[in-house]
Design a protein around this motif. Structure first.
Motif, PDB file in Angstrom:
ATOM      1  N   UNK A 177      -9.420  16.895  12.754  1.00  0.00           N
ATOM      2  CA  UNK A 177      -8.550  15.743  12.505  1.00  0.00           C
ATOM      3  C   UNK A 177      -9.422  14.648  11.905  1.00  0.00           C
ATOM      4  N   UNK A 178      -9.064  14.184  10.728  1.00  0.00           N
ATOM      5  CA  UNK A 178      -9.791  13.076  10.122  1.00  0.00           C
ATOM      6  C   UNK A 178      -9.174  11.770  10.588  1.00  0.00           C
ATOM      7  N   UNK A 179     -10.019  10.859  11.067  1.00  0.00           N
ATOM      8  CA  UNK A 179      -9.555   9.510  11.404  1.00  0.00           C
ATOM      9  C   UNK A 179     -10.322   8.566  10.486  1.00  0.00           C
ATOM     10  N   UNK A 180      -9.608   7.966   9.533  1.00  0.00           N
ATOM     11  CA  UNK A 180     -10.266   7.101   8.558  1.00  0.00           C
ATOM     12  C   UNK A 180      -9.951   5.647   8.857  1.00  0.00           C
ATOM     13  N   UNK A 181     -10.994   4.840   8.853  1.00  0.00           N
ATOM     14  CA  UNK A 181     -10.819   3.396   8.912  1.00  0.00           C
ATOM     15  C   UNK A 181     -10.785   2.915   7.474  1.00  0.00           C
ATOM     16  N   UNK A 182      -9.580   2.701   6.945  1.00  0.00           N
ATOM     17  CA  UNK A 182      -9.447   2.465   5.508  1.00  0.00           C
ATOM     18  C   UNK A 182      -9.812   1.039   5.129  1.00  0.00           C
ATOM     19  N   UNK A 183     -10.336   0.890   3.942  1.00  0.00           N
ATOM     20  CA  UNK A 183     -10.624  -0.444   3.421  1.00  0.00           C
ATOM     21  C   UNK A 183      -9.328  -1.018   2.840  1.00  0.00           C
ATOM     22  N   UNK A 184      -9.371  -2.324   2.588  1.00  0.00           N
ATOM     23  CA  UNK A 184      -8.223  -2.997   1.975  1.00  0.00           C
ATOM     24  C   UNK A 184      -7.856  -2.309   0.660  1.00  0.00           C
ATOM     25  N   UNK A 185      -8.895  -1.970  -0.103  1.00  0.00           N
ATOM     26  CA  UNK A 185      -8.676  -1.346  -1.409  1.00  0.00           C
ATOM     27  C   UNK A 185      -7.938  -0.021  -1.248  1.00  0.00           C
ATOM     28  N   UNK A 186      -8.353   0.747  -0.282  1.00  0.00           N
ATOM     29  CA  UNK A 186      -7.714   2.056  -0.069  1.00  0.00           C
ATOM     30  C   UNK A 186      -6.256   1.887   0.326  1.00  0.00           C
ATOM     31  N   UNK A 187      -5.979   0.884   1.185  1.00  0.00           N
ATOM     32  CA  UNK A 187      -4.602   0.670   1.622  1.00  0.00           C
ATOM     33  C   UNK A 187      -3.751   0.237   0.427  1.00  0.00           C
TER      34      UNK A 187
ATOM     35  N   UNK B 131      -4.263   0.836  -2.708  1.00  0.00           N
ATOM     36  CA  UNK B 131      -4.056   1.975  -3.614  1.00  0.00           C
ATOM     37  C   UNK B 131      -2.956   2.887  -3.091  1.00  0.00           C
ATOM     38  N   UNK B 132      -2.990   3.125  -1.786  1.00  0.00           N
ATOM     39  CA  UNK B 132      -2.010   4.037  -1.197  1.00  0.00           C
ATOM     40  C   UNK B 132      -0.605   3.471  -1.303  1.00  0.00           C
ATOM     41  N   UNK B 133      -0.520   2.108  -1.240  1.00  0.00           N
ATOM     42  CA  UNK B 133       0.818   1.502  -1.253  1.00  0.00           C
ATOM     43  C   UNK B 133       1.266   1.189  -2.665  1.00  0.00           C
ATOM     44  N   UNK B 134       0.339   1.187  -3.613  1.00  0.00           N
ATOM     45  CA  UNK B 134       0.674   0.777  -4.967  1.00  0.00           C
ATOM     46  C   UNK B 134       1.362   1.848  -5.803  1.00  0.00           C
ATOM     47  N   UNK B 135       1.315   3.097  -5.385  1.00  0.00           N
ATOM     48  CA  UNK B 135       1.852   4.150  -6.257  1.00  0.00           C
ATOM     49  C   UNK B 135       3.366   4.244  -6.143  1.00  0.00           C
ATOM     50  N   UNK B 136       3.945   4.761  -7.217  1.00  0.00           N
ATOM     51  CA  UNK B 136       5.372   5.003  -7.235  1.00  0.00           C
ATOM     52  C   UNK B 136       5.654   6.277  -6.429  1.00  0.00           C
ATOM     53  N   UNK B 137       6.289   6.085  -5.284  1.00  0.00           N
ATOM     54  CA  UNK B 137       6.469   7.205  -4.351  1.00  0.00           C
ATOM     55  C   UNK B 137       7.243   8.353  -4.995  1.00  0.00           C
ATOM     56  N   UNK B 138       8.206   8.024  -5.831  1.00  0.00           N
ATOM     57  CA  UNK B 138       9.042   9.069  -6.430  1.00  0.00           C
ATOM     58  C   UNK B 138       8.247   9.980  -7.353  1.00  0.00           C
ATOM     59  N   UNK B 139       7.104   9.479  -7.831  1.00  0.00           N
ATOM     60  CA  UNK B 139       6.325  10.288  -8.775  1.00  0.00           C
ATOM     61  C   UNK B 139       5.421  11.298  -8.065  1.00  0.00           C
ATOM     62  N   UNK B 140       5.378  11.251  -6.736  1.00  0.00           N
ATOM     63  CA  UNK B 140       4.453  12.123  -6.009  1.00  0.00           C
ATOM     64  C   UNK B 140       5.033  13.533  -5.862  1.00  0.00           C
ATOM     65  N   UNK B 141       4.166  14.544  -5.783  1.00  0.00           N
ATOM     66  CA  UNK B 141       4.673  15.920  -5.581  1.00  0.00           C
ATOM     67  C   UNK B 141       5.411  16.073  -4.253  1.00  0.00           C
ATOM     68  N   UNK B 142       4.942  15.371  -3.235  1.00  0.00           N
ATOM     69  CA  UNK B 142       5.577  15.443  -1.921  1.00  0.00           C
ATOM     70  C   UNK B 142       5.844  13.998  -1.501  1.00  0.00           C
ATOM     71  N   UNK B 143       6.972  13.418  -1.948  1.00  0.00           N
ATOM     72  CA  UNK B 143       7.168  11.963  -1.817  1.00  0.00           C
ATOM     73  C   UNK B 143       7.213  11.519  -0.353  1.00  0.00           C
TER      74      UNK B 143
END
Lengths: 138, 687
Positions: A36-46, A48-60
């Motif tokens: 199990x990976x437990x990542x303490x994400x940076x602001x940048x990572x968060x 980036x994760x929130x900035x993408x268009x969810x509908x464009x993902x293979x598994x939205x």
């Protein structure tokens, strides 16, 4: 041929203390023989994760649905590639997330599949926050 | 198996048995008087070769199982102990491991022969389908057998292959849990795989009986594809086929022995000499060579479920072959177009095998897709179409007519092409593990290389000294016992010297009567003590990177040789990639880091280490260890000595292996020669 009683008992929930994990770091713990990976994400990572268009993902799936609200910096995923079960490497690949060395699948900082043969996002195990710095997996 | 026999034994005791159980008559009619077509070529001896290999695998496997421990913590070690301590254990293990590859090699030849000569056509459909079932069982057996040594490739191969079933909708996850007996590949998985690996060969043997039965009902096909009509078209099975098969098996044994005695690790993966670690995935997961074409098909299809379906269909499609190919002419000898497409198909399979060993990126993916389409097109488009449009050449009326008209066409050229292609295919594995970067370790001249290689005793003794004084502070040698130092083929110490060497070590023992652990001087039966109590301690003390145990390091490390070297390696018996790499890493340290390479804090630059950043500081420097025999005390000499020593620790019986290999080769060559002349004599008036 299903798992025997001792195997099931050994798969009971575990508690993990998050206080030693600094921002940008991640740890790998084993639960039920799975990493199990437990990542303490940076602001940048968060962002980036929130900035993408969810509908464009293979598994939205939204990043909000994959983390616990109020603990957005913590990403907890099962580190098993959804393609054929290899262990992806953290902090590699083009999406600031995970890269699977076996068949080249790439996951983003929310553990969502972005590129490669894997069909689905890295699964989020059942877990909850026991306190601000401690989670219980299982 | 071909109807009631009129065989009557002359011995009254045998007559008594025969009246109650006509087993002798069955044997007599099936394997003595059974009429076999007169025109069979050597491709038909592979049936006998396969029966021989099945017997060989079962025999060696049963003995290996007596010494093997199917437990996740002990399996790897028990395999090493088989190789090191069991009498001729190294031979048994090599025979069984190389035997699997030889078994598959023979089955592929056997299948392609069937494909070429149309042996699946009416009335042999059931015979062919039984063959496909045997092949499927063989694949399952081979896969589970590969898991048993519990090395890195075993573990991750098991993970990848069992995960294939998770692609099945709805039931996938439960099937995978059922296969694992847990939540991931682990001890229960190993246990059930061991059980099934022991069971399946006997199922194979059962289906082989059906296969032979069906064969003896329908009769053998032959290169001309015309059924025997008169007695002139056939010869009795014994002695004709028996002796010819005997010669075929003897020749096959020569190839088999080449692998067993001289190239035991050529077909294997260096990573499988690293114990299984569920936390680390090897950079390239590559199955054994005989699965590679199907693995390539799996990876070519971008969708997971479709990929799994594609892979299994590639085998299942063979079952439908008798109906896909409706041509009335059996043998491709008389089918000009089918013959060409057959060879194209063979090339496609070999190329798919090559791609299966390559990393799944760029041009390899595209080529894989094209070839996958070609593979299926052969069965689904080319064969059905050919049977409608092709004009076959006239087929001879009978086998004897075909023999009379036989032109002296050289089969040899085909055989050579096949061997070259096979070598390319086998070698592609080595190629696959090419490390990134072009820094290949330089080759060395080792005393132990080649068919007559022996360890240099002086180098072994000096290497032991270097290990003890330098390496041992961080690296363990846990599979080597002090008694090994006095064994034949080793550093050449006497038993007393080995005992004295052992007594310099402190070994933990106990508990004693008071329940306490205590330390005592080492005995010859003790193993080299490891510097750290466990892997975590080793990791913590060395900045996060655990120093690996060195017992097997020269077999567990390798580097890609690349095309065309791997083909030459097969003939020159070059197998010193591991020692070359170890010795190169020991000498590859450089304080001057080249531009473009960034070395993280706490790591050191090493020219030959993959990725160049190694956690181990430069271990050797000139004059660090004193030598009593006047050898130069330089880093180059230290590296050479310690690498020779580590090659010995990885394979203490190497000298015995090469010595026995020479004897076996002398015997086999004489035996094959005798078989050949006997065969000529038997067949003298049959051609």
């Amino acid at each position: 041929m299903n798992p025997d009683a001792s195997t099931i008992a050994a798969g009971a929930p575990i508690e993990v203390d998050l206080s030693p994990v600094a921002e940008g770091q991640d740890i790998k713990v084993f639960w039920r023989g799975k990493p199990i990976y437990i990542s303490h994400r940076t602001k940048k990572q968060i962002d980036e994760a929130r900035g993408v268009n969810v509908a464009s993902l293979p598994d939205p799936e939204t990043d909000e649905a994959r983390v616990k609200s109020g603990h957005e910096q913590w990403l907890v995923v099962i580190g098993i590639c959804t393609h054929l079960g290899c262990i992806p490497i953290a902090h590699e690949g083009n999406y600031d997330g995970f890269f699977c060395p076996c068949h080249g699948s790439q996951y983003d900082s929310s553990g969502r599949i972005r590129q490669g043969p894997a069909p689905a996002n890295l699964p989020v195990p059942p877990y909850q926050f026991v306190s601000d710095t401690k989670i219980q997996i299982g | 198996m071909s109807g009631p026999s009129d065989y009557q034994p002359s011995n009254p005791a045998l007559q008594w048995i025969e009246r109650r159980l006509p087993i002798l008559g069955l044997m007599h009619s099936s394997f003595v008087v059974y009429p076999t077509p007169r025109n069979l070529n050597y491709w038909w001896t592979f049936g006998a070769i396969l029966s021989f290999m099945l017997g060989m695998q079962i025999l060696t496997g049963v003995i290996l199982a007596m010494h093997y421990t199917p437990h996740a913590d002990l399996a790897f070690k028990s395999v090493e102990l088989i190789v090191r301590d069991v009498n001729y254990g190294w031979l048994l293990r090599n025979m069984h491991a190389c035997g699997a590859s030889m078994f598959f090699f023979a089955v592929y030849v056997h299948m392609l022969r069937g494909l070429y000569y149309g042996s699946y056509k009416e009335p042999r459909e059931v015979l062919w389908i039984l063959g496909v079932i045997i092949y499927l069982l063989m694949m399952a057996t081979g896969f589970m057998g590969y898991v048993l040594p519990w090395g890195q490739m075993s573990f991750w191969g098991a993970t990848v292959i069992t995960n294939l079933f998770s692609a099945i909708p709805y039931f996938g996850e439960s099937i995978v849990t059922l296969l694992w007996g847990g939540y991931s590949v682990g001890n229960p998985t190993l246990n059930r795989f061991f059980s099934l690996h022991y069971l399946l060969p006997f199922l194979i043997a059962g289906v082989v009986v059906l296969h032979v039965w069906a064969l003896h009902v329908a009769g053998q096909n032959n290169p001309d594809g015309v059924e025997p009509k008169t007695e002139k078209d056939t010869v009795p099975f014994t002695p004709h086929a028996t002796i010819k098969d005997g010669f075929g098996v003897a020749c096959f044994l020569l190839l088999y022995a080449w692998f067993i005695f001289y190239m035991p690790n050529y077909l294997g993966d260096a990573d499988n000499y690293i114990p299984a670690n569920p936390g680390v995935t090897p950079p390239h997961i590559v199955p054994e060579w005989y699965y590679l074409p199907f693995y390539a098909i799996l990876r070519s299809i971008p969708n997971k479920l479709a990929g799994v379906i594609g892979m299994f269909s590639a085998i299942i499609v063979l079952c439908f072959l008798p109906w896909l190919d409706a041509a009335r002419t059996r043998s491709s000898k008389y089918r000009p177009l089918a013959k060409q497409f057959f060879w194209i198909f063979v090339v496609v399979c070999i190329l798919l095998g090559y791609l299966g060993a390559q990393p799944p990126e760029g041009i390899y993916v595209i080529a894989g897709r094209v070839l996958t389409v070609c593979y299926f097109a052969y069965f689904l488009i080319v064969l059905p179409l050919l049977s409608r449009i092709e004009k076959p050449r006239p087929v001879p009326n009978s086998i004897s007519e075909a023999i009379l008209a036989k032109s002296g066409k050289a089969v040899a050229s085909v055989a050579i092409a096949l061997v070259a292609a096979g070598a390319l295919f086998l070698g592609s594995l080595q190629d696959a593990r090419a490390s990134e970067g072009s820094d290949k370790p330089p080759g060395n001249k080792w005393s132990f290389s080649g068919p007559f290689g022996k360890f240099d005793r002086g180098a072994l003794q000096r290497g032991l000294k270097v290990y003890k004084e330098v390496c041992a502070s961080c690296h363990g040698l846990s599979y080597v016992a002090f008694r090994n130092l006095a064994e034949a083929g080793g550093p050449g110490y006497s038993v007393a010297q080995a005992a004295a060497f052992a007594s310099e070590y402190k070994v933990k023992d106990g508990p004693n009567d008071a329940g306490d652990m205590f330390e005592r001087p080492g005995r010859p039966a003790d193993y080299f003590p490891s510097p750290f109590p466990n892997e975590q301690a080793a990791r913590a003390a060395n900045g996060g990177a655990a120093p690996p145990d060195l017992s097997l390091i020269t077999k567990a490390r390798s580097y890609g040789r690349g095309f065309p070297w791997f083909i030459f390696d097969f003939f020159t018996q070059y197998q010193e990639q591991g020692p070359d790499y170890v010795s190169a890493v020991l000498q590859g340290f450089d304080d001057h880091v080249p531009e473009g390479v960034t070395i993280p804090e706490g790591s050191y630059y090493n020219k030959y280490f993959p990725g160049h950043a190694i956690k181990m500081p430069k271990p050797l420097s000139d004059g660090q260890v004193t030598y009593d025999d006047g050898s130069p005390t330089t880093v180059a000499q230290y590296s050479k000595d310690v690498t020779t020593f580590l090659m010995w620790t990885a394979e203490p019986h190497m000298e015995a292996r090469k010595r026995l290999g020479f004897q076996v080769f002398v015997f086999l060559i004489l035996f094959a020669g005798l078989m050949y002349f006997t065969k000529k004599k038997v067949w003298a008036d049959s051609h």
